[in-house]
Design a protein around this motif. Structure first.
Motif, PDB file in Angstrom:
ATOM      1  N   ASP A  55       1.064  -1.145  -0.127  1.00 24.17           N
ATOM      2  CA  ASP A  55       0.043  -0.307  -0.037  1.00 24.17           C
ATOM      3  C   ASP A  55       0.826   1.697  -0.066  1.00 24.17           C
ATOM      4  O   ASP A  55       0.632   2.171   0.989  1.00 24.17           O
ATOM      5  N   ILE A  56       2.157   1.094  -1.012  1.00 27.17           N
ATOM      6  CA  ILE A  56       3.690   2.354  -1.233  1.00 27.17           C
ATOM      7  C   ILE A  56       3.183   2.997  -2.126  1.00 27.17           C
ATOM      8  O   ILE A  56       3.198   2.164  -3.106  1.00 27.17           O
ATOM      9  N   HIS A  57       1.455   3.972  -2.395  1.00 26.24           N
ATOM     10  CA  HIS A  57       1.683   4.478  -3.853  1.00 26.24           C
ATOM     11  C   HIS A  57       2.919   5.412  -4.358  1.00 26.24           C
ATOM     12  O   HIS A  57       3.690   5.327  -3.647  1.00 26.24           O
ATOM     13  N   PRO A  58       3.194   4.888  -5.867  1.00 29.20           N
ATOM     14  CA  PRO A  58       4.380   5.494  -6.197  1.00 29.20           C
ATOM     15  C   PRO A  58       4.767   7.262  -5.914  1.00 29.20           C
ATOM     16  O   PRO A  58       5.350   8.091  -6.012  1.00 29.20           O
ATOM     17  N   VAL A  59       3.112   7.592  -6.235  1.00 25.96           N
ATOM     18  CA  VAL A  59       3.392   8.864  -5.507  1.00 25.96           C
ATOM     19  C   VAL A  59       4.291   9.621  -4.099  1.00 25.96           C
ATOM     20  O   VAL A  59       4.569  10.250  -4.670  1.00 25.96           O
ATOM     21  N   VAL A  60       3.732   8.880  -3.157  1.00 24.89           N
ATOM     22  CA  VAL A  60       4.382   9.069  -2.324  1.00 24.89           C
ATOM     23  C   VAL A  60       5.764   8.905  -2.103  1.00 24.89           C
ATOM     24  O   VAL A  60       6.906   9.912  -1.700  1.00 24.89           O
ATOM     25  N   ILE A  61       6.024   8.177  -2.977  1.00 23.35           N
ATOM     26  CA  ILE A  61       7.985   8.233  -3.632  1.00 23.35           C
ATOM     27  C   ILE A  61       8.331   9.188  -3.501  1.00 23.35           C
ATOM     28  O   ILE A  61       9.453   9.526  -3.637  1.00 23.35           O
ATOM     29  N   ILE A  62       7.183   9.583  -4.729  1.00 23.39           N
ATOM     30  CA  ILE A  62       8.311  10.202  -5.689  1.00 23.39           C
ATOM     31  C   ILE A  62       8.016  11.950  -5.088  1.00 23.39           C
ATOM     32  O   ILE A  62       9.198  12.234  -5.076  1.00 23.39           O
ATOM     33  N   SER A  63       7.226  12.073  -4.184  1.00 25.96           N
ATOM     34  CA  SER A  63       7.494  13.309  -3.129  1.00 25.96           C
ATOM     35  C   SER A  63       7.708  13.640  -2.276  1.00 25.96           C
ATOM     36  O   SER A  63       8.679  14.321  -2.062  1.00 25.96           O
ATOM     37  N   ALA A  64       8.669  12.390  -2.132  1.00 27.92           N
ATOM     38  CA  ALA A  64       9.180  12.559  -0.807  1.00 27.92           C
ATOM     39  C   ALA A  64      10.291  12.562  -1.928  1.00 27.92           C
ATOM     40  O   ALA A  64      11.538  13.298  -0.843  1.00 27.92           O
ATOM     41  N   TYR A  65      10.723  12.367  -2.565  1.00 25.40           N
ATOM     42  CA  TYR A  65      11.900  12.312  -3.029  1.00 25.40           C
ATOM     43  C   TYR A  65      12.080  13.694  -3.641  1.00 25.40           C
ATOM     44  O   TYR A  65      13.381  14.297  -3.102  1.00 25.40           O
ATOM     45  N   ASN A  66      11.628  14.326  -4.571  1.00 20.42           N
ATOM     46  CA  ASN A  66      11.454  15.932  -4.467  1.00 20.42           C
ATOM     47  C   ASN A  66      11.838  16.837  -3.392  1.00 20.42           C
ATOM     48  O   ASN A  66      12.143  17.781  -3.073  1.00 20.42           O
ATOM     49  N   LYS A  67      11.152  16.152  -1.760  1.00 21.10           N
ATOM     50  CA  LYS A  67      11.229  17.512  -1.067  1.00 21.10           C
ATOM     51  C   LYS A  67      12.275  17.170  -0.166  1.00 21.10           C
ATOM     52  O   LYS A  67      13.400  17.916   0.145  1.00 21.10           O
ATOM     53  N   MET A  68      13.312  15.959  -0.704  1.00 23.89           N
ATOM     54  CA  MET A  68      14.764  15.424  -0.739  1.00 23.89           C
ATOM     55  C   MET A  68      15.726  16.035  -1.194  1.00 23.89           C
ATOM     56  O   MET A  68      16.546  16.648  -0.670  1.00 23.89           O
ATOM     57  N   LEU A  69      15.708  16.278  -2.545  1.00 22.14           N
ATOM     58  CA  LEU A  69      16.050  17.264  -3.442  1.00 22.14           C
ATOM     59  C   LEU A  69      15.807  18.604  -3.391  1.00 22.14           C
ATOM     60  O   LEU A  69      17.300  19.186  -2.854  1.00 22.14           O
ATOM     61  N   ALA A  70      15.465  18.957  -2.689  1.00 23.37           N
ATOM     62  CA  ALA A  70      14.618  20.613  -2.276  1.00 23.37           C
ATOM     63  C   ALA A  70      15.433  20.352  -0.500  1.00 23.37           C
ATOM     64  O   ALA A  70      16.537  22.056  -0.978  1.00 23.37           O
ATOM     65  N   GLU A  71      15.348  20.079   0.144  1.00 19.44           N
ATOM     66  CA  GLU A  71      16.422  19.528   0.821  1.00 19.44           C
ATOM     67  C   GLU A  71      18.228  19.692   0.911  1.00 19.44           C
ATOM     68  O   GLU A  71      19.011  20.469   1.067  1.00 19.44           O
TER      69      GLU A  71
END
Length: 452
Positions: free
Chosen positions: A56-72
């Motif tokens: 139950d881990i949707h790709p949108v959750v993973i993509i959102s987390a990677y984008n936040k990490m990239l911005a940080e």
């Protein structure tokens, strides 16, 4: 079960994980392809956990987390970077030397660094306001002449052509008007077979006179513009060369398009339309057994030529890529005039920052996984660099983590653009395909929305 030798035996593959199974499936649906690629990436990075995609881990959750990490991570790079003055020659040359110190050209490092800086500044001239655009592949040319010493190399503010002289009267001309043509200066022959019938005694002579009149008419119309040099990528007849020589006009024939375009940029001309008055000096020089045409001191000063001279082609072929790397390094601070620590400290700083961010309340649940994945990757770089250089790995990492505020005083500096681009390429390349799969999937499932 009886074995039938007439039936072809297909290759068998036994697998016990999700990635091995999905890797043998041929699908056309984009969402399924993205899930297969995700599983393959997970297996390559971790070696296990390829079935966790079904939890139950949707790709949108993973993509959102990677984008936040990239911005940080990008904000961390900007925080540890220091301003850089591109107008200070000493600072720029010191930055360029970091890319030539360990290469073949290190013996002539000072000279090549000055060449790179001079060429990039010549190309960047004229850009006012907005984002700077430096196209060294288009405007900087490298001409290699395997005659003489490397110390005789130089940067020309213009174009150098390896062309033979068309007549001995070609000479040095100051501030010549340059005309560029893409048509021949000779009588145009028919593309197919042409028959000519002569009935009179003087018809043949008259036919030759008509050809000469046409060429003479073309030359006279060009001479009305008072040119000093006529360049064409087609042929020039002997009669046209004679007419130009009488008028003290030089001519170049069969000039390639790749040479014609830089000339147009350097002198401010339009091929076949407008003459260019921007050339400061036209001169002919014989180097070895070849003639070279120099169009230098151009007023536009945008295209330039790096003339490399050496004892052999092998040495020049080794210097050419090193010089290209130096020019690329020189371009970086012009796009983003900041410097950051090089050689691994930037990766340590990103790792420490992401670790603190992952432990905070701002990141929770599965969003911490991309932070930990990138953190593990960053912590591999500095130990490897330290070990390869013969340093004490534990001591170096301890010092870097303890003095991140003054990390720029301890390390070799490099352009921040390099680290930013490397990080963006690594993260965005992974997310590109996954983003398309998430969009085609129609967003988050209802149970995931309710859970958030």
């Amino acid at each position: 079960m009886a074995f039938d030798p007439t039936v072809p035996v297909l290759p068998l593959l036994l697998t016990n994980d999700g990635n091995g199974t999905l890797g043998q499936v041929d699908v056309a649906y984009s969402g399924a392809k993205n899930m297969i690629e995700l599983s393959g990436t997970q297996d390559e990075e971790c070696g296990d956990g390829t079935t966790s995609l079904e939890r139950d881990i949707h790709p949108v959750v993973i993509i959102s987390a990677y984008n936040k990490m990239l911005a940080e991570a990008l904000s961390i790079i900007q925080r540890i970077s220091v301003p850089f003055d591109t107008a200070a020659d000493a600072q720029v040359l010191s930055l360029i030397k970091t890319s030539t110190g360990t290469k073949f050209v290190a013996r002539w490092s000072d000279m090549m660094c000055k060449f790179a800086l001079q060429a990039v500044r010549s190309v960047a001239a004229g850009h006012t306001g907005g984002q700077t655009s430096i196209d060294i592949k288009r405007y900087v040319r490298v001409e290699k002449i395997p005659i003489g010493e490397i110390e005789a190399s130089r940067v020309l503010s213009g174009v150098l052509l390896n062309k033979d002289i068309t007549h001995p009267a070609m000479r040095h001309i100051s501030n010549p008007c340059v005309i560029l043509l893409d048509c021949p200066l000779e009588y145009t022959k028919g593309e197919s077979r042409t028959n000519m019938e002569f009935s009179g005694e003087g018809d043949w002579a008259r036919a030759q006179e008509i050809e000469e009149e046409q060429v003479r008419g073309l030359c006279e119309r060009l001479l009305e513009m008072k040119p000093g040099l006529v360049v064409t990528k087609k042929g020039v007849s002997g009669l046209a060369l004679h007419i130009f020589a009488q008028a003290n006009v030089s001519a170049l024939r069969r000039v390639r398009k790749s040479d014609n375009n830089p000339i147009a940029l350097a002198v401010g001309a339009t091929i076949g339309w407008k003459p260019g008055p921007g050339c400061g000096l036209l001169r002919v020089e014989k180097i070895g057994d070849k003639y070279f045409i120099f169009l230098t001191e151009c007023h536009a000063a945008k295209p330039c030529t790096v003339l490399l001279r050496g004892s052999s082609k092998h040495i020049l072929n080794e210097i050419d890529p090193n010089l290209a790397d130096a020019m690329s390094v020189t371009c970086n601070p012009f796009f983003n005039p900041t410097l950051g620590p090089g050689g691994g400290p930037t990766d340590v700083a990103i790792g420490v920052g992401l670790q603190q961010k992952a432990r905070s309340s701002a990141v929770q649940g599965v969003e911490t996984w991309p932070y930990r994945a990138v953190l593990d990757a960053m912590e591999v770089i500095s130990p490897d660099l330290s070990q390869n250089s013969g340093g004490n790995v534990i001591r170096v990492l301890t010092e870097l983590r303890g003095v991140l505020g003054g990390v720029n005083r301890l390390c070799v500096q490099m352009a921040s653009t390099r680290g930013i681009q490397t990080l963006k390429t690594a993260i965005e390349a992974v997310l590109k395909e996954q983003d398309g799969g998430a969009r085609s999937a129609g967003g988050l499932p209802e149970e995931m929305i309710e859970a958030q």
